[in-house]
Scaffold this active site. Structure first.
Site, short mmCIF file in Angstrom:
data_model
loop_
_atom_site.label_atom_id
_atom_site.label_comp_id
_atom_site.label_asym_id
_atom_site.label_seq_id
_atom_site.Cartn_x
_atom_site.Cartn_y
_atom_site.Cartn_z
N HIS A 62 0.81 -1.22 0.00
CA HIS A 62 0.00 0.00 0.00
C HIS A 62 0.85 1.27 0.00
CE1 HIS A 62 -4.19 -1.74 0.94
NE2 HIS A 62 -3.44 -2.65 0.39
N ASP A 63 2.07 1.19 0.50
CA ASP A 63 2.96 2.34 0.40
C ASP A 63 3.44 2.51 -1.05
OD1 ASP A 63 4.44 4.57 1.13
OD2 ASP A 63 6.25 3.39 1.50
N GLY A 68 4.72 5.46 -5.55
CA GLY A 68 5.98 4.76 -5.33
C GLY A 68 6.31 4.62 -3.85
N ASP A 70 7.54 5.68 -0.77
CA ASP A 70 7.92 6.98 -0.22
C ASP A 70 7.43 7.19 1.21
OD1 ASP A 70 5.22 7.14 -0.65
OD2 ASP A 70 5.25 9.07 -1.69
N PRO A 158 -6.21 -1.36 -5.61
CA PRO A 158 -7.20 -2.30 -6.14
C PRO A 158 -8.22 -2.65 -5.05
CG PRO A 158 -5.15 -3.43 -5.62
CD PRO A 158 -4.88 -1.97 -5.42
N ASP A 267 2.82 -19.04 2.36
CA ASP A 267 3.16 -20.13 1.45
C ASP A 267 2.19 -20.14 0.27
OD1 ASP A 267 0.79 -21.23 2.37
OD2 ASP A 267 1.74 -22.82 3.53
#
Ligand code: HEM
Ligand code: NAG
Length: 343
Positions: A62-63, A68, A70, A158, A267
Site C-alpha cells: 500500500h505504500d 511509489g 515513499d 485495487p 506459502d
C-alpha cells in the site's frame, strides 16, 4: 586453472548452501546496522503477535502502490493534505503495523528513511512467516515523500470487488504483469479481512462463485447483518488459519488439500484454496476467469518452490517502485513531515 576455479566455485556454493541452511528464519544477519535493527524489531514484534507479520507485508504494497515507495502511507498529517492522508482511505481499512515502524524509527534515527523501514520490515516479515523460504535483498536509499492523499489512495488501490480486467489494468498501470498479479495475490495466504471487504461473497445474486460450505462457515461466524448493527468483524483470509469448527463447517481439511496446516505461514496455500473456490475476495476468485491467470494458479499450486521464488522477485519489484513527487526528505517522525511548508 579452470579446474581450480571450478573447485573454488563449487566449494563456495557448498559453503553458501550450508550458510543458508544454518540460518534459522529468526536471526538472519545483515552486514548493515540499519537492516539488522529493523530485523531485530520485526522478529520481536512477530514473536509477540504473529498478526503483525501480515500487516507489514500489506504495508509495503500500500505504500509503494501510491506514488511509489515513499513512506506516504505512514503519514497522519501533511502540509497539503491535512489529516486526510492515505490512512483514511476506505481501501486502507485494517492497515496496521504503524507502531512497529515507529519503534524501528526510534532505533535507527536518521540512518534510514521511513520508506526504507517499511520495505525492509516487509521483507523480514515475509522471511520469518515463510520460515526463510521467501528471502530477497533490496537496496536502501528510498526517500520520504511529503504528500499523502486519501482520495488518491482510494482511486489507485485495487478493490476486493474488482473484476479481472480492473485488476489487470491496475497492475499494468504500474508495470506489473498478470503473472505478477497472480504471484502477489498469493500474499492472501496470510492475514485477516473485515466483513465489509467480502460481504458481496456471502449471498445474493452478486456473490461470485464461492464454495457453499465455505460460504456457510463465513455466514455463521460473520453474518452480514452485523454490518447494520455497526459491527465489522474480521476473519482470516485463509481457511487454514481458522478454528477447527470453522474448518469443519467449511469442509476445509488442510492436509487433504495438500496444505501445511501450520497457521499464519506465508506459502502457496492460496492456490489450492482458490482452485476449490475457498478464497475470500472476489478479486481472488476472478483470477480463475482468465485463461492465463488460471494456468498460473495451477502452476503455483503444484510448485511451491517456484511460487516462493517468483513471489520474492515480485516483492523486490514492488519494493523498488520509484517515488514520485517534488519534495523528499528523511523524516524524523514517520507520521509527520519535517516541515510545515515546502516550496
Ligand atoms: C490484487 C489486488 C488486491 C486486492 C483487491 C487486495 C485486497 C485486500 C483486502 C480487501 C484486504 C482486507 C482488508 C480488510 O478488510 O481489513 C487485504 C488484506 C491483505 N492483503 Fe491484499 N489485496 C490485493 C493485493 C495484495 C498484495 C499485492 C499484497 C502483498 C504483496 C497483499 C497483502 C495483503 C495482506 C498480507 C493482507 C492481510 C493484512 C493483515 O492481516 O493485516 N494484498 N487485501
Ligand atoms: C518448479 O519450478 C522450478 C523453478 O521454476 C523448476 O526449476 C522446477 O523444475 C519446477 N518443478 C516441477 C516439479 O515442475
Amino acid at each position: 586453472m579452470a579446474k581450480l576455479n571450478a573447485a573454488v566455485l563449487s566449494l563456495c556454493v557448498v559453503m553458501a548452501l550450508a550458510f543458508l541452511a544454518g540460518q534459522s528464519a529468526a536471526g538472519r544477519y545483515y552486514p548493515d546496522k540499519v537492516q539488522d535493527k529493523v530485523r531485530n524489531e520485526v522478529e520481536k514484534a512477530i514473536a509477540r503477535d504473529r498478526s503483525i507479520g501480515p500487516a507489514l507485508v500489506r504495508l509495503v504494497f500500500h505504500d509503494c502502490w501510491i506514488n511509489g515507495c515513499d513512506g506516504s502511507v505512514l503519514l497522519d498529517k501533511t502540509p497539503t493534505d491535512g489529516t486526510n492522508t492515505e490512512k483514511k482511505a476506505l481501501n486502507n481499512i485494517g492497515l496496521a503495523g504503524f507502531e512497529v515502524i515507529d519503534t524501528i524509527k526510534q532505533k535507527v534515527g536518521a540512518g534510514a528513511s521511513c520508506a526504507d523501514i517499511v520495505a525492509f520490515a516487509a521483507r523480514d516479515a515475509a522471511d520469518i512467516l515463510s520460515s526463510g523460504k521467501i528471502f530477497y535483498t533490496i537496496p536502501g536509499g528510498r526517500k520520504d515523500g511529503v504528500v499523502s492523499s486519501a482520495a488518491v489512495a482510494d482511486a489507485n488501490l485495487p478493490e476486493s470487488t474488482f473484476d479481472f480486467g480492473q485488476l489487470q489494468n491496475n497492475f499494468d498501470a504500474r508495470g506489473f504483469t498478470v503473472e505478477e498479479l497472480v504471484v502477489l495475490s498469493g500474499a492472501h495466504s496470510i492475514g485477516v479481512a473485515h466483513l465489509s471487504s467480502y460481504q458481496d461473497r456471502l449471498g445474493g445474486a452478486d456473490s461470485t462463485p464461492i464454495d457453499p460450505d465455505y460460504q456457510a462457515a463465513l455466514n455463521k461466524v460473520t453474518p452480514p447483518s452485523l454490518l447494520q448493527k455497526g459491527q465489522n468483524p474480521t476473519v482470516h483470509n485463509n481457511a487454514r488459519d481458522e478454528t477447527a469448527e470453522f474448518q469443519k463447517d467449511a469442509a476445509y481439511n488442510p492436509v487433504a488439500m495438500g496444505v501445511n496446516p501450520a497457521r499464519i505461514v506465508l506459502d502457496n496455500s492460496y492456490y489450492p484454496n482458490n482452485l476449490v473456490n475457498k478464497v475470500l475476495f472476489k478479486s481472488d476468485w476472478v483470477l480463475r476467469t482468465d485463461g492465463f491467470a488460471a494456468s498460473k494458479l495451477e502452476e503455483y499450486k503444484n510448485n511451491a518452490t517456484e511460487w516462493n521464488s517468483d513471489f520474492a522477485d515480485a516483492m523486490v519489484k514492488l519494493s523498488t517502485l520509484p517515488a514520485q513527487g517534488k519534495n523528499f526528505e528523511i523524516r524524523k517522525n514517520c507520521r509527520v513531515t519535517n516541515q510545515q511548508n515546502y516550496y
